[in-house]
Scaffold this active site. Structure first.
Site, PDB file in Angstrom:
ATOM      1  N   CYS A 166      76.132  75.746  89.560  1.00  0.00           N
ATOM      2  CA  CYS A 166      74.907  75.401  90.309  1.00  0.00           C
ATOM      3  C   CYS A 166      73.639  75.737  89.529  1.00  0.00           C
ATOM      4  CB  CYS A 166      74.901  76.064  91.684  1.00  0.00           C
ATOM      5  SG  CYS A 166      75.256  77.822  91.725  1.00  0.00           S
TER       6      CYS A 166
ATOM      7  N   CYS B 139      71.095  78.376  91.786  1.00  0.00           N
ATOM      8  CA  CYS B 139      71.746  79.556  92.346  1.00  0.00           C
ATOM      9  C   CYS B 139      70.720  80.654  92.593  1.00  0.00           C
ATOM     10  CB  CYS B 139      72.834  80.068  91.410  1.00  0.00           C
ATOM     11  SG  CYS B 139      74.298  79.020  91.350  1.00  0.00           S
TER      12      CYS B 139
ATOM     13  N   CYS C 189      78.967  76.953  94.469  1.00  0.00           N
ATOM     14  CA  CYS C 189      78.985  75.829  93.542  1.00  0.00           C
ATOM     15  C   CYS C 189      77.952  74.816  94.030  1.00  0.00           C
ATOM     16  CB  CYS C 189      80.385  75.237  93.392  1.00  0.00           C
ATOM     17  SG  CYS C 189      81.052  74.425  94.860  1.00  0.00           S
TER      18      CYS C 189
END
Length: 218
Positions: A161, A165, A87
């Site tokens: 995210c 990510c 996250c």
């Protein structure tokens, strides 16, 4: 190793290196272990407000990274399903997911967590609502991810995210759309927690890992 730190911290890092060298003897060279420990320390040193526990955090993170690298290189972990929860701050959603996964999977699977912008500490309200489930995540800490950790995971679960990510071709990714518990009261976090628990149990079923309900919530 790090001339700006105290003598006590330098000693703690040397002791940590000795432990890692013992535990990974025959798997990685001393140079590799020291490099991972040093870079792990640097990951936290730049943003830490309290430096007392930096050597311990560095050792824990280096150990995780070395285990991940060993898996990437086929050296150990025994083929257990491995999941990475990501996250933004690694302070709420991904930590709760990690807590539920480890709670129900036990030793039958491996889980890690990380954040694109790691926070200073795990969300206190998230700790509290997980305690209500009999799961203690108070010893966890926000941390970044590294390439070897992502590469070692069979499944990467992302939670908000976005483009930050990491993407590796051929790897299974799944986005869990969940509210960020940052700044929320426990009353508002409980539904998020319960949804994470439901999704973790579903994920374990997909991975053919039988959840350990003998350790289930009170």
């Amino acid at each position: 190793m790090h001339p700006e730190i105290t003598l006590d911290q330098q000693y703690a890092l040397k002791t940590a290196a000795t432990r890692l060298e013992r535990d990974f003897a025959g798997t990685f060279s001393v140079e590799t272990i020291e490099r991972f420990l040093s870079s792990s320390y640097d990951q936290f040193a730049g943003r830490a407000k309290i430096t007392t526990f930096l050597p311990l955090l560095a050792e824990r993170f280096a150990r995780q990274r070395l285990n991940a690298l060993a898996r990437v290189e086929g050296k150990h972990l025994g083929g257990k399903p491995t999941v990475l929860f990501l996250c933004v701050h690694n302070a709420g959603r991904s930590q709760m997911a990690l807590g539920f996964f480890e709670h129900y999977a036990g030793d039958d699977a491996v889980a890690w967590s990380g954040g694109s912008e790691p926070g200073d500490r795990v969300n206190g309200e998230a700790i509290a609502v997980m305690t209500e489930r009999g799961i203690d995540i108070s010893n966890e800490y926000p941390k970044p991810w590294t390439d070897e950790i992502v590469r070692a995971a069979d499944v990467v679960i992302t939670m908000g995210c976005g483009d930050a990510c990491p993407i590796f071709p051929g790897k299974r990714y799944e986005e869990w759309v969940l509210d960020d518990p940052a700044g929320l009261a426990a009353t508002d976090i409980r539904p998020i927690r319960d949804e994470i628990e439901r999704r973790v149990l579903a994920l374990l079923a997909e991975l053919s890992v039988a959840p350990r309900f003998d350790r289930a919530r009170p």
